[in-house]
Design an enzyme around this catalytic site. Structure first.
Site, PDB file in Angstrom:
ATOM      1  N   CYS A   2       4.457 -20.710   5.120  1.00  0.00           N
ATOM      2  CA  CYS A   2       3.965 -22.067   5.357  1.00  0.00           C
ATOM      3  C   CYS A   2       3.943 -22.384   6.857  1.00  0.00           C
ATOM      4  CB  CYS A   2       4.872 -23.087   4.690  1.00  0.00           C
ATOM      5  SG  CYS A   2       5.166 -22.788   2.956  1.00  0.00           S
ATOM      6  N   ARG A  27      -1.073 -17.336   9.428  1.00  0.00           N
ATOM      7  CA  ARG A  27       0.187 -17.054   8.751  1.00  0.00           C
ATOM      8  C   ARG A  27      -0.013 -16.772   7.264  1.00  0.00           C
ATOM      9  NH1 ARG A  27       4.768 -19.697  11.522  1.00  0.00           N
ATOM     10  NH2 ARG A  27       5.739 -20.099   9.528  1.00  0.00           N
ATOM     11  N   TRP A  80       2.313 -21.857   1.584  1.00  0.00           N
ATOM     12  CA  TRP A  80       2.340 -20.520   0.976  1.00  0.00           C
ATOM     13  C   TRP A  80       3.275 -20.681  -0.219  1.00  0.00           C
ATOM     14  CZ3 TRP A  80       0.598 -15.546   1.041  1.00  0.00           C
ATOM     15  CH2 TRP A  80       1.428 -14.550   0.544  1.00  0.00           C
ATOM     16  N   ASN A 106       9.026 -26.020   5.156  1.00  0.00           N
ATOM     17  CA  ASN A 106       8.983 -24.549   5.051  1.00  0.00           C
ATOM     18  C   ASN A 106      10.362 -24.103   4.604  1.00  0.00           C
ATOM     19  OD1 ASN A 106       6.535 -24.734   6.258  1.00  0.00           O
ATOM     20  ND2 ASN A 106       7.043 -23.494   8.044  1.00  0.00           N
ATOM     21  N   GLY A 107      10.413 -23.059   3.774  1.00  0.00           N
ATOM     22  CA  GLY A 107      11.706 -22.524   3.350  1.00  0.00           C
ATOM     23  C   GLY A 107      11.907 -22.687   1.865  1.00  0.00           C
ATOM     24  N   GLU A 450       8.252   7.515   2.109  1.00  0.00           N
ATOM     25  CA  GLU A 450       7.723   6.309   2.744  1.00  0.00           C
ATOM     26  C   GLU A 450       7.584   6.518   4.250  1.00  0.00           C
ATOM     27  OE1 GLU A 450       6.247   3.840   1.732  1.00  0.00           O
ATOM     28  OE2 GLU A 450       6.353   2.414   3.384  1.00  0.00           O
ATOM     29  N   LYS A 454       4.043   6.136   6.250  1.00  0.00           N
ATOM     30  CA  LYS A 454       3.845   5.247   7.408  1.00  0.00           C
ATOM     31  C   LYS A 454       3.233   6.029   8.573  1.00  0.00           C
ATOM     32  CE  LYS A 454       4.572   1.378   6.127  1.00  0.00           C
ATOM     33  NZ  LYS A 454       4.214   1.838   4.869  1.00  0.00           N
ATOM     34  N   GLU A 457      -0.470   6.857   7.817  1.00  0.00           N
ATOM     35  CA  GLU A 457      -1.468   5.793   7.764  1.00  0.00           C
ATOM     36  C   GLU A 457      -1.743   5.136   9.103  1.00  0.00           C
ATOM     37  OE1 GLU A 457      -0.685   2.215   5.484  1.00  0.00           O
ATOM     38  OE2 GLU A 457       1.459   2.507   5.715  1.00  0.00           O
ATOM     39  N   HIS A 473      12.275  25.471  -1.408  1.00  0.00           N
ATOM     40  CA  HIS A 473      11.335  25.853  -2.470  1.00  0.00           C
ATOM     41  C   HIS A 473       9.883  25.784  -1.997  1.00  0.00           C
ATOM     42  CE1 HIS A 473      14.523  26.048  -5.494  1.00  0.00           C
ATOM     43  NE2 HIS A 473      15.055  25.067  -4.802  1.00  0.00           N
ATOM     44  N   LYS A 572      -5.674  -3.933   3.130  1.00  0.00           N
ATOM     45  CA  LYS A 572      -4.370  -4.490   2.773  1.00  0.00           C
ATOM     46  C   LYS A 572      -4.193  -4.556   1.269  1.00  0.00           C
ATOM     47  CE  LYS A 572      -0.387  -6.331   3.637  1.00  0.00           C
ATOM     48  NZ  LYS A 572       0.667  -5.356   4.009  1.00  0.00           N
TER      49      LYS A 572
HETATM   50  O1  M6R Z   1      -0.291  -4.868  -2.787  1.00  0.00           O
HETATM   51  P1  M6R Z   1       0.322  -3.630  -3.338  1.00  0.00           P
HETATM   52  O2  M6R Z   1       1.793  -3.524  -3.060  1.00  0.00           O
HETATM   53  O3  M6R Z   1       0.054  -3.449  -4.801  1.00  0.00           O
HETATM   54  O4  M6R Z   1      -0.391  -2.436  -2.588  1.00  0.00           O
HETATM   55  C1  M6R Z   1      -0.219  -1.108  -2.982  1.00  0.00           C
HETATM   56  C2  M6R Z   1      -0.577  -0.160  -1.848  1.00  0.00           C
HETATM   57  O5  M6R Z   1      -1.952  -0.246  -1.571  1.00  0.00           O
HETATM   58  C3  M6R Z   1       0.223  -0.479  -0.586  1.00  0.00           C
HETATM   59  O6  M6R Z   1       1.598  -0.434  -0.869  1.00  0.00           O
HETATM   60  C4  M6R Z   1      -0.094   0.511   0.545  1.00  0.00           C
HETATM   61  O7  M6R Z   1       0.310   1.805   0.195  1.00  0.00           O
HETATM   62  C5  M6R Z   1       0.632   0.057   1.806  1.00  0.00           C
HETATM   63  N1  M6R Z   1      -0.016  -1.094   2.378  1.00  0.00           N
HETATM   64  C6  M6R Z   1       0.752   1.127   2.817  1.00  0.00           C
HETATM   65  O8  M6R Z   1       1.583   0.721   3.862  1.00  0.00           O
END
Ligand code: M6R
Length: 577
Positions: A2, A27, A80, A106-107, A450, A454, A457, A473, A572
């Site tokens: 928010c 935001r 939000w 907000n909060g 993960e 990161k 990507e 393995h 996103k």
């Molecule tokens: O909105 P979601 O969590 O369902 O999105 C799933 C993936 O597209 C998302 O986690 C994607 O792998 C990340 N943005 C990568 O950092």
């Protein structure tokens, strides 16, 4: 998250509120509104004009342009949603029974349900579903002719997090701001004042900013801004000069949203737990309020997600199974739908999605539901498709994530799944420490996956995640002096095994960056470099290690000059299959 703006000065408030709300749009929000104390015409009483939009700020602005309130005092908000859907009624500002007190917030107010029950018993009426609405009513209940005193008395009763801007039509020259666990600043212009959640909102008007401290209240009048505690003790305000442009201000001074969002992790974790965990370890979820009896029937947990959310699901799988003793499995949602999985009425389907809109995840959930599963969406977006389609929701309350790479929301997902695991363990009457060793081993693998995701990507460097046990393995064949390895060797029952792995990696000349627990010397002279994290419980180490890997990926990508916040080919929210 928010956004708040308030104005008191010699100019018309409405255009300033409109411009500031536009600047707060970045935001992320779902609805917006303003309240302006209108200048009374001759013989008329003071009145407040409230305008709201359950859609975008542009819709609000169009409404305001058709009927422009005229006055020098006003507050505005971009909402939000956290409690209650993004509707007109739930949009801020909120008011009291008499329509005199106006509040934007907000909060999250943790104890709003108990306050609301108390106020309802005293005759107050609440049209909205929000936690915010208790604030004007609580102020009204405490009002004895002094608005500021009533605000202080009300805020003393509130637990949780708030940044507030408020006014009362009984005090037409007083704008009040207050904060606890949520940011709020007062902008000081030439004979005019602003209250804002975010410097971005006011940067074109003033660079002089008074930063409110925790539990402090700012009383702004045409004579100036006075700051005091909830007990009324005067505080010497800290005034800073901000030299950011709008784009820097939006990123809170960080060069990228990704870095800002990684740094918002502590707040995201606090918000994910807020109001859900009591001191005795009891967990409750407001929007997933399932009776113990119903949960006790569950004998199978299915966790569904994609990308980073699938990695969160993998962590959830290990923790839920270990703590509650209920068999759990994390599935790639895009594959799940093409199988004929064993799902039934005793299955709990846990759908993990930051956006709540990922097409593969939604379809997989529908299939689980069609087979009779009880479902819960763990998501950041209130009233998203996942939240609407599932039987219940556990909201992350992490605030919008603007960088394409998921960072703070991964941590909020992990903590939410820990809470769910505790809730299930509680109803099943068991926690199983005997599987600790397997759990620790298992938790490291999603962290490594993960970390690799990161790096891929945002820096476009290929990376893969593997468990220590899996190394011999296959992946070990890749190693040479051009193949750096990050080894997660923080304290836990498999640490010694990981140290042996590092020796094997170093013997193949691969450089090693080891994540170790502070003070651990076992890799001195072995690893090329080490990164220390504090000594914490293994469950917390999962989050800390992930933060380190996110930062590593971030800095590599920045060094390579890549577009960190919007990596190529990625979106996103992936709303197509
Ligand atoms: O909105 P979601 O969590 O369902 O999105 C799933 C993936 O597209 C998302 O986690 C994607 O792998 C990340 N943005 C990568 O950092």
């Amino acid at each position: 998250m928010c956004g708040i703006i308030g104005y008191l000065g010699g100019r018309e408030a409405t255009p300033i509120l409109m411009e500031s709300l536009k600047r707060l749009e970045y935001r992320g929000y779902d609805s917006a509104g303003v309240a302006v104390l209108e200048l009374p015409r001759a013989g008329e009483a003071v009145r407040t004009s409230v305008t709201k939009s359950e859609a975008k700020v542009d819709t609000l602005i169009a409404k305001l342009k058709m009927n422009m309130p005229s006055g020098n005092l006003g507050i505005g908000h971009t909402r939000w949603a956290t409690h209650g859907k993004p509707t007109y009624v739930n949009a801020h500002p909120h008011t009291d029974c008499k329509g005199k007190i106006f509040v934007v917030h907000n909060g999250i107010i943790e104890n709003f349900a108990e306050l609301k029950a108390e106020l309802e018993a005293a005759g107050h009426e609440f049209p909205s579903d929000t936690d915010t609405e208790v604030v004007p009513h609580l102020i009204e209940a405490n009002y004895k002719g002094d608005f500021l005193a009533a605000v202080r008395a009300a805020l003393k009763r509130i637990k949780g997090a708030y940044a507030l801007a408020m006014f009362s039509s009984d005090d037409p020259e007083l704008l009040v701001g207050a904060r606890l666990n949520a940011p709020l600043v007062v902008g000081i212009g030439d004979n005019e004042y602003y209250i804002a959640s975010d410097i971005t909102a006011i940067i074109p008007y003033t660079k002089r900013v008074l930063v409110l401290g925790e539990g402090e209240v700012a009383a702004v009048t045409p004579l100036g801004a006075e700051v005091s505690t909830l007990d009324g003790v005067t505080v010497n305000p800290k005034i800073v000069h901000v030299d950011w442009d709008v784009s820097q201000a939006q990123k809170g001074g960080y060069p990228h949203f990704m870095l800002k969002e990684i740094n918002e992790t502590p707040e995201a974790l606090a918000n994910a737990m807020r109001g859900r965990l009591t001191d005795d370890g009891t967990v409750s979820f407001r929007e997933f309020d399932v009776a113990d009896k119903q949960l006790r029937r569950i004998d199978d947990i299915l966790l569904l997600g994609m990308g980073t959310s699938r990695h969160a699901a993998m962590i959830g799988e290990y923790v839920i199974e270990d703590w509650s003793g209920i068999p759990a499995r994390a599935e790639d949602a895009s594959e799940f739908r093409y199988r004929r999985p064993t799902v039934g009425e005793k299955t709990l389907g846990v759908v993990i999605s930051q956006s709540g809109e990922t097409a593969d995840t939604l379809v997989a959930m529908q299939q689980a539901k069609a087979r009779g599963a009880l479902s819960v969406a763990v998501t950041n977006v209130v009233a998203s498709s996942a939240a609407r389609d599932a039987d219940g929701a556990i909201y992350l309350h992490a605030g919008p994530e603007i960088g394409v790479a998921s960072t703070k929301t991964l941590h909020a997902h992990i903590v939410s799944l820990y809470l769910l695991a505790m809730r299930l363990a509680d109803v099943k009457g068991r926690v199983s420490p005997e599987r600790k060793r397997e759990l620790v081993e298992a938790l490291r693998l999603p962290v490594a996956l993960e970390g690799a995701l990161k790096l891929k990507e945002i820096s476009y460097i290929h990376a893969e995640g593997t468990s220590g046990g899996e190394l011999k393995h296959g992946p070990i064949a890749l190693l040479d002096d051009q193949f750096p390895v990050i080894a997660i060797c923080t304290a836990g029952t498999t640490k010694d095994k990981m140290v042996s792995n590092v020796h094997e990696i170093v013997a193949r000349n691969a450089p090693v960056l080891a994540l170790i627990t502070k003070g651990d010397r076992s890799l001195n002279g072995v690893a090329t470099d080490v990164f220390e994290i504090p000594e914490v419980d293994e469950a917390a180490a999962v989050v800390l290690n992930t933060v380190v890997l996110q930062l590593f990926a971030y800095h590599v990508a920045v060094k390579l000059g890549q577009d960190v916040d919007q990596p190529r080919n990625l979106a996103k929210s992936v709303t197509v299959e």
